[in-house]
Design a protein around this motif. Structure first.
Motif, PDB file in Angstrom:
ATOM      1  N   ASP A  56       0.769  -1.057   0.020  1.00  0.00           N
ATOM      2  CA  ASP A  56       0.038   0.156  -0.054  1.00  0.00           C
ATOM      3  C   ASP A  56       0.771   1.261   0.087  1.00  0.00           C
ATOM      4  OD1 ASP A  56       0.893   0.064   2.579  1.00  0.00           O
ATOM      5  OD2 ASP A  56      -0.783   0.360   3.557  1.00  0.00           O
ATOM      6  N   HIS A  57       2.122   1.246  -0.488  1.00  0.00           N
ATOM      7  CA  HIS A  57       2.905   2.432  -0.448  1.00  0.00           C
ATOM      8  C   HIS A  57       4.107   2.341  -1.410  1.00  0.00           C
ATOM      9  CE1 HIS A  57       4.925  -0.536   2.282  1.00  0.00           C
ATOM     10  NE2 HIS A  57       6.123   0.096   1.908  1.00  0.00           N
ATOM     11  N   TRP A  58       4.961   3.371  -1.616  1.00  0.00           N
ATOM     12  CA  TRP A  58       6.151   3.201  -2.709  1.00  0.00           C
ATOM     13  C   TRP A  58       7.383   3.439  -2.115  1.00  0.00           C
ATOM     14  CZ3 TRP A  58       5.208   3.579  -8.024  1.00  0.00           C
ATOM     15  CH2 TRP A  58       3.866   3.790  -8.278  1.00  0.00           C
ATOM     16  N   GLU A  59       8.262   2.242  -2.348  1.00  0.00           N
ATOM     17  CA  GLU A  59       9.624   2.039  -1.777  1.00  0.00           C
ATOM     18  C   GLU A  59      10.446   2.502  -2.934  1.00  0.00           C
ATOM     19  OE1 GLU A  59      10.127  -1.887  -0.226  1.00  0.00           O
ATOM     20  OE2 GLU A  59       8.511  -1.205   1.226  1.00  0.00           O
ATOM     21  N   GLU A  60      11.835   2.697  -2.455  1.00  0.00           N
ATOM     22  CA  GLU A  60      12.853   3.446  -3.351  1.00  0.00           C
ATOM     23  C   GLU A  60      13.283   2.312  -3.934  1.00  0.00           C
ATOM     24  OE1 GLU A  60      16.076   6.792  -3.669  1.00  0.00           O
ATOM     25  OE2 GLU A  60      15.547   6.088  -1.658  1.00  0.00           O
ATOM     26  N   LYS A  61      13.599   2.382  -5.413  1.00  0.00           N
ATOM     27  CA  LYS A  61      14.173   1.296  -6.088  1.00  0.00           C
ATOM     28  C   LYS A  61      15.881   1.326  -5.936  1.00  0.00           C
ATOM     29  CE  LYS A  61      12.618   2.155 -10.410  1.00  0.00           C
ATOM     30  NZ  LYS A  61      12.077   1.865 -11.607  1.00  0.00           N
ATOM     31  N   ASN A 122      -0.990  -5.569  -4.462  1.00  0.00           N
ATOM     32  CA  ASN A 122      -0.709  -4.164  -4.161  1.00  0.00           C
ATOM     33  C   ASN A 122      -2.001  -3.774  -4.149  1.00  0.00           C
ATOM     34  OD1 ASN A 122       2.106  -4.341  -3.823  1.00  0.00           O
ATOM     35  ND2 ASN A 122       2.224  -3.478  -6.228  1.00  0.00           N
ATOM     36  N   ARG A 123      -2.964  -3.943  -4.942  1.00  0.00           N
ATOM     37  CA  ARG A 123      -4.430  -3.558  -5.158  1.00  0.00           C
ATOM     38  C   ARG A 123      -5.059  -4.049  -3.897  1.00  0.00           C
ATOM     39  NH1 ARG A 123      -5.744  -6.425 -10.517  1.00  0.00           N
ATOM     40  NH2 ARG A 123      -4.180  -5.636 -11.638  1.00  0.00           N
ATOM     41  N   ARG A 124      -4.850  -5.408  -3.392  1.00  0.00           N
ATOM     42  CA  ARG A 124      -5.491  -5.840  -2.195  1.00  0.00           C
ATOM     43  C   ARG A 124      -5.111  -4.854  -1.120  1.00  0.00           C
ATOM     44  NH1 ARG A 124      -4.852 -10.764  -4.723  1.00  0.00           N
ATOM     45  NH2 ARG A 124      -2.855 -11.169  -3.404  1.00  0.00           N
ATOM     46  N   ALA A 125      -3.791  -4.811  -0.841  1.00  0.00           N
ATOM     47  CA  ALA A 125      -3.252  -3.949   0.237  1.00  0.00           C
ATOM     48  C   ALA A 125      -3.694  -2.529   0.401  1.00  0.00           C
ATOM     49  CB  ALA A 125      -1.752  -4.036   0.185  1.00  0.00           C
ATOM     50  N   THR A 126      -3.815  -1.947  -0.865  1.00  0.00           N
ATOM     51  CA  THR A 126      -4.380  -0.666  -1.031  1.00  0.00           C
ATOM     52  C   THR A 126      -5.734  -0.422  -0.379  1.00  0.00           C
ATOM     53  OG1 THR A 126      -2.653  -0.024  -2.506  1.00  0.00           O
ATOM     54  CG2 THR A 126      -4.519   1.631  -2.395  1.00  0.00           C
ATOM     55  N   SER A 129      -6.033  -0.759   3.306  1.00  0.00           N
ATOM     56  CA  SER A 129      -5.714   0.198   4.006  1.00  0.00           C
ATOM     57  C   SER A 129      -6.669   1.517   3.931  1.00  0.00           C
ATOM     58  CB  SER A 129      -4.487   0.736   3.736  1.00  0.00           C
ATOM     59  OG  SER A 129      -4.000   1.098   2.366  1.00  0.00           O
ATOM     60  N   ARG A 130      -7.493   1.491   3.106  1.00  0.00           N
ATOM     61  CA  ARG A 130      -8.368   2.741   3.111  1.00  0.00           C
ATOM     62  C   ARG A 130      -9.383   2.917   4.128  1.00  0.00           C
ATOM     63  NH1 ARG A 130      -9.562   3.141  -3.642  1.00  0.00           N
ATOM     64  NH2 ARG A 130      -7.279   3.652  -4.129  1.00  0.00           N
TER      65      ARG A 130
END
Length: 130
Positions: A56-61, A122-126, A129-130
């Protein structure tokens, strides 16, 4: 700054650097193209050069560069994307991300199947978390 009001929740849950990357790209795109979908697509394209979506978030590559063919375009258009998954990463990296997201059956998946499975996770996690 229009970007602060428009920032998606997945980016608000991400590191400050990801938030700044998205905001600067979004505000610049708004000046160039006006407010709307095109500004959002441009901001996400810029974000995907340095970050990948994990849950549910973005991490640095680990490396910079576009995460999918759509993010490689200078002016992204509507079309199929990897939804923030770093599809250009190695199969081993994708496997490790799938493992962190507890994707079942990951050991027998191809690289393309791992990308699709991570997108779904990712869709499920997002949504959760809403």
């Amino acid at each position: 700054m229009p970007a602060r009001k428009e920032m998606p929740s997945t980016i608000r849950r991400s590191p400050k650097k990801a938030q700044e990357t998205w905001s600067k790209a979004h505000d610049s795109a708004v000046e160039t193209y006006g407010e709307g979908e095109r500004a959002h697509r441009t901001a996400f394209s810029a974000l995907k050069h340095s970050f990948e979506k994990v849950g549910d978030h973005w991490e640095e590559k680990g490396r910079k560069g576009p995460s999918d063919p759509q993010a490689a375009k200078s002016t992204p258009k509507r079309g199929k994307t990897a939804e923030g998954v770093d599809a250009a990463a190695s199969k081993q990296h994708l496997y490790e991300v799938a493992k962190r997201l507890d994707v079942s059956g990951r050991s027998s998946m191809s690289k393309e199947e791992l990308v699709d499975a991570i997108k779904k996770a990712n869709r499920r996690a997002t949504a959760k978390s809403r």
